[in-house]
Design a protein around this motif. Structure first.
Motif, PDB file in Angstrom:
ATOM      1  N   THR A 163       0.818  -1.208   0.000  1.00 49.55           N
ATOM      2  CA  THR A 163       0.000   0.000   0.000  1.00 49.55           C
ATOM      3  C   THR A 163       0.855   1.263   0.000  1.00 49.55           C
ATOM      4  O   THR A 163       0.422   2.298  -0.467  1.00 49.55           O
ATOM      5  N   THR A 164       2.065   1.188   0.545  1.00 50.14           N
ATOM      6  CA  THR A 164       2.958   2.347   0.534  1.00 50.14           C
ATOM      7  C   THR A 164       4.077   2.085  -0.465  1.00 50.14           C
ATOM      8  O   THR A 164       4.661   1.006  -0.499  1.00 50.14           O
ATOM      9  N   PRO A 165       4.381   3.061  -1.307  1.00 50.99           N
ATOM     10  CA  PRO A 165       5.453   2.857  -2.294  1.00 50.99           C
ATOM     11  C   PRO A 165       6.825   2.807  -1.612  1.00 50.99           C
ATOM     12  O   PRO A 165       7.075   3.505  -0.627  1.00 50.99           O
ATOM     13  N   ILE A 166       7.694   1.975  -2.123  1.00 50.80           N
ATOM     14  CA  ILE A 166       9.054   1.848  -1.593  1.00 50.80           C
ATOM     15  C   ILE A 166       9.938   2.854  -2.334  1.00 50.80           C
ATOM     16  O   ILE A 166       9.993   2.834  -3.569  1.00 50.80           O
ATOM     17  N   PRO A 167      10.636   3.755  -1.606  1.00 52.95           N
ATOM     18  CA  PRO A 167      11.485   4.734  -2.282  1.00 52.95           C
ATOM     19  C   PRO A 167      12.700   4.050  -2.915  1.00 52.95           C
ATOM     20  O   PRO A 167      13.168   3.025  -2.432  1.00 52.95           O
ATOM     21  N   PRO A 168      13.206   4.608  -4.001  1.00 54.27           N
ATOM     22  CA  PRO A 168      14.380   3.999  -4.643  1.00 54.27           C
ATOM     23  C   PRO A 168      15.615   4.118  -3.742  1.00 54.27           C
ATOM     24  O   PRO A 168      15.752   5.072  -2.963  1.00 54.27           O
ATOM     25  N   ARG A 169      16.509   3.152  -3.854  1.00 55.67           N
ATOM     26  CA  ARG A 169      17.729   3.143  -3.055  1.00 55.67           C
ATOM     27  C   ARG A 169      18.676   4.229  -3.559  1.00 55.67           C
ATOM     28  O   ARG A 169      18.848   4.409  -4.768  1.00 55.67           O
ATOM     29  N   ILE A 170      19.286   4.946  -2.638  1.00 54.17           N
ATOM     30  CA  ILE A 170      20.215   6.010  -2.995  1.00 54.17           C
ATOM     31  C   ILE A 170      21.565   5.392  -3.328  1.00 54.17           C
ATOM     32  O   ILE A 170      22.136   4.651  -2.533  1.00 54.17           O
ATOM     33  N   ALA A 171      22.078   5.698  -4.498  1.00 58.70           N
ATOM     34  CA  ALA A 171      23.387   5.191  -4.914  1.00 58.70           C
ATOM     35  C   ALA A 171      24.471   6.084  -4.328  1.00 58.70           C
ATOM     36  O   ALA A 171      24.395   7.308  -4.405  1.00 58.70           O
ATOM     37  N   ARG A 172      25.457   5.476  -3.693  1.00 54.36           N
ATOM     38  CA  ARG A 172      26.561   6.239  -3.103  1.00 54.36           C
ATOM     39  C   ARG A 172      27.841   5.860  -3.808  1.00 54.36           C
ATOM     40  O   ARG A 172      28.048   4.715  -4.164  1.00 54.36           O
ATOM     41  N   GLY A 173      28.714   6.859  -3.964  1.00 55.84           N
ATOM     42  CA  GLY A 173      29.986   6.608  -4.616  1.00 55.84           C
ATOM     43  C   GLY A 173      31.044   6.182  -3.620  1.00 55.84           C
ATOM     44  O   GLY A 173      31.175   6.749  -2.546  1.00 55.84           O
ATOM     45  N   GLY A 174      31.791   5.169  -3.961  1.00 62.69           N
ATOM     46  CA  GLY A 174      32.847   4.687  -3.088  1.00 62.69           C
ATOM     47  C   GLY A 174      33.974   5.689  -2.939  1.00 62.69           C
ATOM     48  O   GLY A 174      34.574   5.815  -1.881  1.00 62.69           O
ATOM     49  N   TRP A 175      34.289   6.399  -4.012  1.00 63.01           N
ATOM     50  CA  TRP A 175      35.369   7.383  -3.957  1.00 63.01           C
ATOM     51  C   TRP A 175      35.020   8.554  -3.049  1.00 63.01           C
ATOM     52  O   TRP A 175      35.873   9.068  -2.327  1.00 63.01           O
ATOM     53  N   LEU A 176      33.777   8.968  -3.075  1.00 55.03           N
ATOM     54  CA  LEU A 176      33.362  10.073  -2.224  1.00 55.03           C
ATOM     55  C   LEU A 176      33.406   9.671  -0.755  1.00 55.03           C
ATOM     56  O   LEU A 176      33.848  10.439   0.101  1.00 55.03           O
ATOM     57  N   ASP A 177      33.001   8.447  -0.447  1.00 54.48           N
ATOM     58  CA  ASP A 177      33.079   7.958   0.925  1.00 54.48           C
ATOM     59  C   ASP A 177      34.526   7.843   1.387  1.00 54.48           C
ATOM     60  O   ASP A 177      34.857   8.155   2.528  1.00 54.48           O
ATOM     61  N   ALA A 178      35.423   7.405   0.494  1.00 50.90           N
ATOM     62  CA  ALA A 178      36.846   7.310   0.835  1.00 50.90           C
ATOM     63  C   ALA A 178      37.424   8.693   1.106  1.00 50.90           C
ATOM     64  O   ALA A 178      38.198   8.879   2.056  1.00 50.90           O
ATOM     65  N   LEU A 179      37.044   9.670   0.308  1.00 49.63           N
ATOM     66  CA  LEU A 179      37.524  11.035   0.514  1.00 49.63           C
ATOM     67  C   LEU A 179      37.017  11.595   1.838  1.00 49.63           C
ATOM     68  O   LEU A 179      37.767  12.247   2.569  1.00 49.63           O
ATOM     69  N   ARG A 180      35.772  11.327   2.165  1.00 49.05           N
ATOM     70  CA  ARG A 180      35.223  11.767   3.455  1.00 49.05           C
ATOM     71  C   ARG A 180      35.977  11.131   4.614  1.00 49.05           C
ATOM     72  O   ARG A 180      36.232  11.774   5.632  1.00 49.05           O
ATOM     73  N   PHE A 181      36.323   9.844   4.488  1.00 51.00           N
ATOM     74  CA  PHE A 181      37.069   9.155   5.530  1.00 51.00           C
ATOM     75  C   PHE A 181      38.459   9.769   5.710  1.00 51.00           C
ATOM     76  O   PHE A 181      38.900  10.003   6.838  1.00 51.00           O
TER      77      PHE A 181
END
Length: 58
Positions: free
Chosen positions: A9-27
């Motif tokens: 009954t409730t729509p499932i929102p699409p999964r957010i794609a995350r970039g591995g390089w951006l996460d590495a840079l944040r780390f």
């Protein structure tokens, strides 16, 4: 107009794609911030490794 019994009954929102390089840079940047804040307690003076640890914004 009618829904099937299997359809949710409730729509499932699409999964957010995350970039591995951006996460590495944040780390990496987060690690540098933590190192900067604990530079007084380090066994090796951090400004000897790189001058960015002396002032923090070069």
């Amino acid at each position: 107009m009618f829904r099937d019994a299997d359809e949710p009954t409730t729509p499932i929102p699409p999964r957010i794609a995350r970039g591995g390089w951006l996460d590495a840079l944040r780390f990496i940047v987060g690690s540098m911030i933590i190192l900067y804040h604990f530079r007084e307690a380090s066994p090796v003076p951090l400004p000897q490794l790189h001058p960015v640890f002396d002032r923090g914004y070069d």
